[in-house]
Write a protein that holds these residues in place. Structure first.
Motif, PDB file in Angstrom:
ATOM      1  N   GLN A  44    -108.270  29.105  47.254  1.00 24.45           N
ATOM      2  CA  GLN A  44    -108.057  28.087  46.231  1.00 24.45           C
ATOM      3  C   GLN A  44    -106.804  28.375  45.405  1.00 24.45           C
ATOM      4  OE1 GLN A  44    -111.771  28.068  44.099  1.00 24.45           O
ATOM      5  NE2 GLN A  44    -112.830  26.926  45.709  1.00 24.45           N
ATOM      6  N   TYR A  45    -106.560  29.637  45.071  1.00 30.75           N
ATOM      7  CA  TYR A  45    -105.350  29.993  44.326  1.00 30.75           C
ATOM      8  C   TYR A  45    -104.103  29.716  45.165  1.00 30.75           C
ATOM      9  CZ  TYR A  45    -107.990  32.329  40.604  1.00 30.75           C
ATOM     10  OH  TYR A  45    -108.824  32.615  39.549  1.00 30.75           O
ATOM     11  N   ALA A  46    -104.150  30.048  46.446  1.00 29.20           N
ATOM     12  CA  ALA A  46    -103.006  29.795  47.326  1.00 29.20           C
ATOM     13  C   ALA A  46    -102.720  28.298  47.426  1.00 29.20           C
ATOM     14  CB  ALA A  46    -103.253  30.393  48.703  1.00 29.20           C
ATOM     15  N   ALA A  90     -99.331  26.417  46.129  1.00 34.14           N
ATOM     16  CA  ALA A  90     -98.549  25.577  47.041  1.00 34.14           C
ATOM     17  C   ALA A  90     -98.353  24.186  46.437  1.00 34.14           C
ATOM     18  CB  ALA A  90     -99.233  25.486  48.397  1.00 34.14           C
ATOM     19  N   GLU A  91     -99.397  23.645  45.835  1.00 32.60           N
ATOM     20  CA  GLU A  91     -99.294  22.332  45.195  1.00 32.60           C
ATOM     21  C   GLU A  91     -98.331  22.382  44.010  1.00 32.60           C
ATOM     22  OE1 GLU A  91    -102.144  19.415  42.558  1.00 32.60           O
ATOM     23  OE2 GLU A  91    -103.067  20.528  44.211  1.00 32.60           O
ATOM     24  N   TRP A  92     -98.430  23.449  43.227  1.00 34.81           N
ATOM     25  CA  TRP A  92     -97.554  23.647  42.067  1.00 34.81           C
ATOM     26  C   TRP A  92     -96.097  23.693  42.494  1.00 34.81           C
ATOM     27  CZ3 TRP A  92     -94.974  28.302  40.277  1.00 34.81           C
ATOM     28  CH2 TRP A  92     -94.571  28.266  38.935  1.00 34.81           C
ATOM     29  N   ARG A  93     -95.836  24.406  43.578  1.00 36.14           N
ATOM     30  CA  ARG A  93     -94.452  24.492  44.081  1.00 36.14           C
ATOM     31  C   ARG A  93     -93.993  23.174  44.681  1.00 36.14           C
ATOM     32  NH1 ARG A  93     -94.958  30.467  46.805  1.00 36.14           N
ATOM     33  NH2 ARG A  93     -94.418  31.640  44.934  1.00 36.14           N
ATOM     34  N   ALA A  94     -94.869  22.500  45.420  1.00 42.17           N
ATOM     35  CA  ALA A  94     -94.512  21.264  46.115  1.00 42.17           C
ATOM     36  C   ALA A  94     -94.203  20.122  45.153  1.00 42.17           C
ATOM     37  CB  ALA A  94     -95.637  20.842  47.067  1.00 42.17           C
TER      38      ALA A  94
END
Length: 82
Positions: free
Chosen positions: A49-51, A55-59
């Motif tokens: 879930q953290y990964a 990934a969403e935060w970066r995207a």
């Protein structure tokens, strides 16, 4: 801590492994072995879930926004920037 009680049915190979693990690792009970296994599963789920969140935060560009303000007010030569 409140403790609940459940009944679990396992196939013979898993029961054998459970007993073997309990004995070789000197765990007090089969319940404790199962609790340890569930803790590991929960940790693995949290890592996933953290990964995904990272990934969403970066995207969506939030990572770029953070990078642009991370050192606000700090110069490279200041002690606080180190």
């Amino acid at each position: 801590m409140t403790v609940g009680k459940i009944s679990v049915s396992l196939e013979e190979p898993l029961l054998d492994f459970l007993s073997h693990y309990q004995e070789t690792h000197r765990v007090r009970s089969k319940s404790e072995v199962i609790a340890q296994a569930l803790t590991l599963l929960r940790e693995r789920e949290l890592e996933t879930q953290y990964a995904e969140a990272l990934a969403e935060w970066r995207a969506n560009g939030e990572g770029d926004l953070w990078e642009s303000v991370i050192a606000d007010g700090l110069s490279e030569g200041s002690d606080a920037a180190r």
